[in-house]
Motif scaffolding. Structure first.
Motif: not given
Length: 93
Positions: A54-68
């Motif tokens: 879950g933490r890795a997914m949150c970190m990926r979300a912080e780096l991702t420009p695509d809001r979807t």
């Protein structure tokens, strides 16, 4: 964080370097998620693997420009955190 770029060429180079680092980090975080999933497949249950996935997914979300994609990553991370809290409610304290 160093001296800011002063010319358009320096700004372009910095932007390209940042994009490359973001891409590399996203790849490593995706790989980490795959490894946490493998731990779960081998062990059947691991609150530590779920929390870290879950933490890795949150970190990926912080780096991702695509809001979807960001929303999907946060929802998937939340599912993992909720699963851990369901099984081990004492982890909150």
């Amino acid at each position: 964080a160093g001296v800011p770029p002063t010319t358009p060429q320096e700004q372009l180079i910095q932007s390209q370097a940042e994009a490359a680092l973001r891409g590399e980090a996203q790849g490593l975080l995706t790989r980490a998620g795959e490894l946490f999933k493998a731990v779960l497949q081998l062990e059947g249950w691991s609150s530590r693997a779920l929390v870290n996935w879950g933490r890795a997914m949150c970190m990926r979300a912080e780096l991702t420009p695509d809001r979807t994609i960001v929303e999907k990553l946060y929802r998937a991370a939340l599912d993992k955190f909720e699963a851990v809290l369901e099984e081990e409610p004492g982890m909150i304290s």
